[in-house]
Design an enzyme around this catalytic site. Structure first.
Site, PDB file in Angstrom:
ATOM      1  N   GLU A  50      -4.183  10.280  17.295  1.00 27.64           N
ATOM      2  CA  GLU A  50      -4.831  11.731  16.903  1.00 27.64           C
ATOM      3  C   GLU A  50      -5.588  11.656  15.789  1.00 27.64           C
ATOM      4  OE1 GLU A  50      -1.179  11.189  19.081  1.00 27.64           O
ATOM      5  OE2 GLU A  50      -1.985  10.482  17.427  1.00 27.64           O
ATOM      6  N   GLU A 103     -10.475  -1.898   5.590  1.00 23.53           N
ATOM      7  CA  GLU A 103      -9.331  -2.404   6.318  1.00 23.53           C
ATOM      8  C   GLU A 103      -9.623  -3.004   7.673  1.00 23.53           C
ATOM      9  OE1 GLU A 103      -4.814  -0.820   7.296  1.00 23.53           O
ATOM     10  OE2 GLU A 103      -6.079   0.587   6.888  1.00 23.53           O
ATOM     11  N   SER A 111      -3.274   6.875  13.093  1.00 29.55           N
ATOM     12  CA  SER A 111      -2.737   7.144  14.475  1.00 29.55           C
ATOM     13  C   SER A 111      -3.818   7.679  15.340  1.00 29.55           C
ATOM     14  CB  SER A 111      -1.662   8.310  14.424  1.00 29.55           C
ATOM     15  OG  SER A 111      -2.499   9.588  13.918  1.00 29.55           O
ATOM     16  N   GLN A 134       0.770  -0.914   0.033  1.00 31.17           N
ATOM     17  CA  GLN A 134       0.111   0.096   0.082  1.00 31.17           C
ATOM     18  C   GLN A 134       0.838   1.390  -0.130  1.00 31.17           C
ATOM     19  OE1 GLN A 134      -2.380   0.615   3.768  1.00 31.17           O
ATOM     20  NE2 GLN A 134      -4.050   1.324   2.599  1.00 31.17           N
ATOM     21  N   TYR A 164       0.602   4.790   0.612  1.00 33.20           N
ATOM     22  CA  TYR A 164      -0.446   5.867   0.920  1.00 33.20           C
ATOM     23  C   TYR A 164       0.620   6.777   1.548  1.00 33.20           C
ATOM     24  CZ  TYR A 164      -5.010   4.009   0.320  1.00 33.20           C
ATOM     25  OH  TYR A 164      -6.067   3.598  -0.228  1.00 33.20           O
ATOM     26  N   SER A 165       1.312   6.559   2.878  1.00 38.88           N
ATOM     27  CA  SER A 165       1.891   7.316   3.698  1.00 38.88           C
ATOM     28  C   SER A 165       3.244   8.012   3.092  1.00 38.88           C
ATOM     29  CB  SER A 165       2.352   6.837   5.291  1.00 38.88           C
ATOM     30  OG  SER A 165       1.222   6.490   5.589  1.00 38.88           O
TER      31      SER A 165
END
Length: 389
Positions: A371, A249, A369, A131, A133-134
């Site tokens: 947050e 997911e 995360s 994946q 993404y980040s």
């Protein structure tokens, strides 16, 4: 296999348990308990062979529609399979990104040509996915990704960097969120591309973890290419498709994950009984709290399974991540001074409780995360004012 999906849940559970018991008694018996978070390096090739053995027996992609190569299993049957799989201590799966994330995404958003090309390979575990993404400076803010894809004739040319890319060093393909429009568009300027990993212009650099292993990586795209028709959804509509993937997911596999959590807690209780830690009132209270927390976690997961509530997945992630990190801390207290010593260097020197403690520090970060999950709940569920960007 089709007949096995009929009848009562109890009959289906017996068929799953019997097959696993038989399959794990032969050549794959040594794989019991192998792999998993922080231990993906363990017997990877053997676990890939196991994955293909599952596929040959019809145990992959159970919940996919029959028309796409799945088995059309009910939600209840999928839960049963994951629970029995965990109870059998079967090896960690290596095809998660394909089966649980990309496959459902292609079924929902992909073209018929994309479905015909990729879904059979996922069902058979012949192609593995990761994946993309980040990114650095955009780990949790996907709308801030800077990896770019520029159209060049009948191909896209991709340049940029992804980070925390699990199993990129083993993957054949990557689903990449890239910017195809002006950077100021944020959500509207993104596209969801399927990119082959084994090509010039793709460099994978392992990231060494606290546990001494390196199961996730940095990925650098420098003039990497993919075909123009390998955009999932419309060009510029990648945000909607990416959010669809994230919704998949946290599905039924979480029930199996929680069976694994129960096994860890049961083993820790036994350690506390053997080494005398159970005599400590604080330890007994901690273990009791962990048991109650696990029951709450499982009740929430069952109650919200299949829910379209936008906050259900975020609450689930917050609950299990915090619980598992606390279990790692509790394991260190139960072990006492023994938790501070290692017989060797690096990954080979850590015992299972030290690995649990070290890797579980990441639980509240990866997969979204804490947050970010709280922001989703605040803004999208509770309707609170958006935080300043």
């Amino acid at each position: 296999m089709g007949a096995q999906l009929q009848g009562s849940a109890a009959e289906f559970r017996r068929s799953v348990a019997d097959w696993l018991e038989s399959a794990l008694a032969g050549e794959f018996g040594a794989l019991r308990g192998a792999g998993g978070p922080g231990r993906e390096h363990e017997a990877f090739e053997e676990r890939l062979a196991w994955e293909r053995h599952l596929a040959a027996a019809g145990w992959t992609c159970l919940g996919w529609p029959v028309s796409h190569g799945g088995r059309g299993a009910t939600l209840e049957q999928q839960v049963v399979f994951h629970e029995e799989y965990a109870r059998a201590d079967a090896p960690a799966r290596v095809n998660h990104f394909g089966e649980q994330l990309l496959g459902p995404t292609l079924i929902e958003f992909g073209t018929p040509e994309q479905q015909r090309r990729f879904l059979p390979e996922i069902v058979a575990a012949r192609e593995l996915w990761c994946q993309g993404y980040s990114e650095p400076n955009a780990g949790s803010d996907l709308a801030a990704v800077r990896t770019r894809a520029v159209r060049d004739g009948d191909q896209w040319v991709i340049d940029g960097q992804k980070v925390w890319t699990s199993l990129a060093h083993e993957a054949d393909w990557c689903f990449v969120l890239a910017r195809t429009g002006p950077s100021g568009q944020r959500h509207r300027g993104l596209s969801y591309l399927l990119v082959p990993m084994r090509q010039p212009g793709v460099e994978v650099r392992p990231i060494r973890q606290l546990t001494g292993t390196a199961e996730f990586n940095e990925v650098f795209f420098t003039g990497a290419r993919t075909d123009a028709n390998l955009v999932v959804g419309a060009v510029g509509d990648g945000w909607r498709v990416a959010m669809g993937t994230l919704a998949f997911e946290r599905g039924v596999a979480t029930l199996g994950q929680q069976v694994g959590f129960r096994r860890e807690l049961d083993r820790l209780v036994e350690v506390a009984r053997r080494n005398g830690a159970m005599k400590n009132p604080a330890i007994r209270t901690g273990l009791a709290r962990a048991r109650v927390g696990l029951e709450v976690m499982q009740a929430h997961a069952r109650r919200t399974l299949g829910s379209t509530d936008p906050g259900a997945a975020s609450v689930s992630k917050l609950v299990w991540a915090g619980w598992h990190r606390e279990l790692g801390e509790l394991a260190m207290r139960v072990r006492g001074a023994a938790s501070l010593a290692t017989p060797g260097d690096g990954a080979a020197g850590y015992d299972e409780w030290q690995r649990l403690y070290l890797f579980s520090r990441a639980d509240t970060i990866y997969g979204g995360s804490d947050e970010v999950q709280r922001t989703i709940l605040a803004e999208r569920v509770l309707g609170l004012p958006r935080a300043g960007r």
